[in-house]
Design a protein around this motif. Structure first.
Motif, PDB file in Angstrom:
ATOM      1  N   ASP A  32     -45.951-100.748 -48.511  1.00 45.15           N
ATOM      2  CA  ASP A  32     -44.996-101.459 -47.680  1.00 45.15           C
ATOM      3  C   ASP A  32     -43.883-101.996 -48.576  1.00 45.15           C
ATOM      4  O   ASP A  32     -44.041-103.027 -49.220  1.00 45.15           O
ATOM      5  N   MET A  33     -42.749-101.294 -48.614  1.00 42.90           N
ATOM      6  CA  MET A  33     -41.638-101.717 -49.470  1.00 42.90           C
ATOM      7  C   MET A  33     -40.743-102.733 -48.773  1.00 42.90           C
ATOM      8  O   MET A  33     -39.902-103.351 -49.416  1.00 42.90           O
ATOM      9  N   ASP A  34     -40.904-102.924 -47.444  1.00 39.50           N
ATOM     10  CA  ASP A  34     -40.111-103.934 -46.738  1.00 39.50           C
ATOM     11  C   ASP A  34     -40.571-105.344 -47.083  1.00 39.50           C
ATOM     12  O   ASP A  34     -39.766-106.261 -47.185  1.00 39.50           O
ATOM     13  N   SER A  35     -41.885-105.504 -47.243  1.00 38.25           N
ATOM     14  CA  SER A  35     -42.425-106.809 -47.649  1.00 38.25           C
ATOM     15  C   SER A  35     -43.627-106.571 -48.559  1.00 38.25           C
ATOM     16  O   SER A  35     -44.768-106.801 -48.177  1.00 38.25           O
ATOM     17  N   PRO A  36     -43.366-106.079 -49.791  1.00 38.95           N
ATOM     18  CA  PRO A  36     -44.476-105.778 -50.705  1.00 38.95           C
ATOM     19  C   PRO A  36     -45.254-107.032 -51.093  1.00 38.95           C
ATOM     20  O   PRO A  36     -44.693-108.123 -51.169  1.00 38.95           O
ATOM     21  N   ASN A  43     -38.907-109.401 -63.818  1.00 36.75           N
ATOM     22  CA  ASN A  43     -37.889-109.016 -64.793  1.00 36.75           C
ATOM     23  C   ASN A  43     -36.490-109.382 -64.289  1.00 36.75           C
ATOM     24  O   ASN A  43     -36.289-109.536 -63.088  1.00 36.75           O
ATOM     25  N   PRO A  44     -35.525-109.521 -65.194  1.00 42.74           N
ATOM     26  CA  PRO A  44     -34.153-109.866 -64.791  1.00 42.74           C
ATOM     27  C   PRO A  44     -33.552-108.890 -63.767  1.00 42.74           C
ATOM     28  O   PRO A  44     -32.727-109.275 -62.961  1.00 42.74           O
ATOM     29  N   ASN A  45     -33.992-107.624 -63.784  1.00 46.38           N
ATOM     30  CA  ASN A  45     -33.453-106.648 -62.836  1.00 46.38           C
ATOM     31  C   ASN A  45     -34.130-106.725 -61.463  1.00 46.38           C
ATOM     32  O   ASN A  45     -33.828-105.936 -60.576  1.00 46.38           O
ATOM     33  N   GLY A  46     -35.082-107.655 -61.294  1.00 43.35           N
ATOM     34  CA  GLY A  46     -35.759-107.823 -60.013  1.00 43.35           C
ATOM     35  C   GLY A  46     -37.097-107.124 -59.912  1.00 43.35           C
ATOM     36  O   GLY A  46     -37.834-107.327 -58.949  1.00 43.35           O
ATOM     37  N   ASP A  47     -37.460-106.283 -60.886  1.00 41.11           N
ATOM     38  CA  ASP A  47     -38.771-105.632 -60.873  1.00 41.11           C
ATOM     39  C   ASP A  47     -39.859-106.673 -61.052  1.00 41.11           C
ATOM     40  O   ASP A  47     -39.670-107.678 -61.745  1.00 41.11           O
ATOM     41  N   TYR A  48     -40.999-106.430 -60.436  1.00 38.14           N
ATOM     42  CA  TYR A  48     -42.149-107.336 -60.545  1.00 38.14           C
ATOM     43  C   TYR A  48     -43.320-106.541 -61.100  1.00 38.14           C
ATOM     44  O   TYR A  48     -43.619-105.441 -60.616  1.00 38.14           O
ATOM     45  N   SER A  49     -43.988-107.070 -62.107  1.00 47.14           N
ATOM     46  CA  SER A  49     -45.151-106.416 -62.707  1.00 47.14           C
ATOM     47  C   SER A  49     -46.315-107.372 -62.771  1.00 47.14           C
ATOM     48  O   SER A  49     -46.129-108.579 -62.934  1.00 47.14           O
ATOM     49  N   TRP A  50     -47.504-106.824 -62.623  1.00 53.19           N
ATOM     50  CA  TRP A  50     -48.702-107.625 -62.867  1.00 53.19           C
ATOM     51  C   TRP A  50     -49.671-106.814 -63.707  1.00 53.19           C
ATOM     52  O   TRP A  50     -49.654-105.591 -63.696  1.00 53.19           O
ATOM     53  N   ARG A  51     -50.490-107.535 -64.457  1.00 60.96           N
ATOM     54  CA  ARG A  51     -51.525-106.940 -65.313  1.00 60.96           C
ATOM     55  C   ARG A  51     -52.845-107.603 -64.985  1.00 60.96           C
ATOM     56  O   ARG A  51     -52.888-108.797 -64.716  1.00 60.96           O
ATOM     57  N   GLY A  52     -53.879-106.812 -65.024  1.00 66.40           N
ATOM     58  CA  GLY A  52     -55.206-107.348 -64.778  1.00 66.40           C
ATOM     59  C   GLY A  52     -56.255-106.414 -65.325  1.00 66.40           C
ATOM     60  O   GLY A  52     -55.967-105.517 -66.122  1.00 66.40           O
ATOM     61  N   HIS A  53     -57.495-106.633 -64.874  1.00 63.05           N
ATOM     62  CA  HIS A  53     -58.621-105.825 -65.318  1.00 63.05           C
ATOM     63  C   HIS A  53     -59.525-105.533 -64.144  1.00 63.05           C
ATOM     64  O   HIS A  53     -59.643-106.344 -63.209  1.00 63.05           O
ATOM     65  N   LEU A  54     -60.173-104.388 -64.198  1.00 66.62           N
ATOM     66  CA  LEU A  54     -61.136-104.012 -63.176  1.00 66.62           C
ATOM     67  C   LEU A  54     -62.265-105.025 -63.163  1.00 66.62           C
ATOM     68  O   LEU A  54     -62.792-105.400 -64.224  1.00 66.62           O
ATOM     69  N   ASP A  55     -62.618-105.502 -61.994  1.00 65.69           N
ATOM     70  CA  ASP A  55     -63.672-106.506 -61.881  1.00 65.69           C
ATOM     71  C   ASP A  55     -65.030-105.947 -62.306  1.00 65.69           C
ATOM     72  O   ASP A  55     -65.355-104.794 -62.023  1.00 65.69           O
ATOM     73  N   GLY A  56     -65.795-106.765 -63.016  1.00 65.59           N
ATOM     74  CA  GLY A  56     -67.153-106.405 -63.409  1.00 65.59           C
ATOM     75  C   GLY A  56     -67.288-105.784 -64.779  1.00 65.59           C
ATOM     76  O   GLY A  56     -68.393-105.446 -65.195  1.00 65.59           O
ATOM     77  N   TYR A  57     -66.178-105.617 -65.505  1.00 65.47           N
ATOM     78  CA  TYR A  57     -66.232-104.944 -66.808  1.00 65.47           C
ATOM     79  C   TYR A  57     -65.531-105.722 -67.906  1.00 65.47           C
ATOM     80  O   TYR A  57     -65.150-105.146 -68.924  1.00 65.47           O
ATOM     81  N   GLY A  58     -65.310-106.995 -67.721  1.00 61.20           N
ATOM     82  CA  GLY A  58     -64.584-107.770 -68.727  1.00 61.20           C
ATOM     83  C   GLY A  58     -63.157-107.275 -68.825  1.00 61.20           C
ATOM     84  O   GLY A  58     -62.492-107.074 -67.805  1.00 61.20           O
ATOM     85  N   THR A  59     -62.697-107.035 -70.043  1.00 65.30           N
ATOM     86  CA  THR A  59     -61.327-106.548 -70.234  1.00 65.30           C
ATOM     87  C   THR A  59     -61.284-105.075 -70.625  1.00 65.30           C
ATOM     88  O   THR A  59     -60.261-104.577 -71.102  1.00 65.30           O
TER      89      THR A  59
END
Length: 121
Positions: free
Chosen positions: A10-14, A43-59
Motif C-alpha cells: 500500500d503506497m498510498d498509506s505505507p 533520510n533527507p530525500n524522504g525515504d524511510y528505512s528500518w532494520r531488525g532481526h528475525l524473531d527467535g534467532y537473536g541477531t
C-alpha cells in the motif's frame, strides 16, 4: 529466480514501523516470518528505512526494508536462505536469492573475460 510470489504494498498509506514493533513478512510459498524492528531512519530525500532481526534467532538473521516515494526494497535473511522484496507503485515480487553454491561451480571461473582484440573497419 525459481522461487517467487507476487506482492502488493500500500503506497498510498505505507506502514512505517517504529523500533520495538513486530512486522510480519510473507515469503514465497505462503510462509510468514516475523521480525522485530531495532532501528529506523528517515533520510533527507524522504525515504524511510528500518532494520531488525528475525524473531527467535537473536541477531543472526537481519532484515532491512526501505520505502522510497514509489518503491520498496527489502532483504530478509532466514535459516532457509535470503529473500528479496522489490516493489514499484505497489506491485512487485518477493523471491529467494540463490546461494553462492547455486551461482558457481567449484573450480570454474566466476567472471567473464572480454577479448582484447577488436575487429574495426
Amino acid at each position: 529466480v525459481a522461487v517467487y510470489d507476487p506482492v502488493s504494498v500500500d503506497m498510498d498509506s505505507p506502514a512505517y514501523p517504529s523500533p520495538g514493533e513486530q512486522v510480519s513478512l510473507q515469503l514465497p510459498g505462503g510462509e510468514t516470518v516475523n521480525a522485530t524492528v531495532k532501528s529506523s531512519n528517515e533520510n533527507p530525500n524522504g525515504d524511510y528505512s528500518w532494520r531488525g532481526h528475525l524473531d527467535g534467532y537473536g541477531t543472526d538473521y537481519p532484515v532491512v526494508m526501505t520505502y522510497g516515494g514509489s518503491s520498496v526494497f527489502a532483504t530478509v535473511t532466514t535459516p532457509k536462505g535470503s529473500y528479496t522484496v522489490e516493489s514499484i507503485n505497489g506491485s512487485g515480487w518477493v523471491y529467494k536469492n540463490h546461494s553462492e553454491f547455486e551461482l558457481s561451480d567449484p573450480g570454474k571461473n566466476d567472471y567473464l573475460e572480454i577479448p582484447h582484440t577488436h575487429d574495426h573497419e
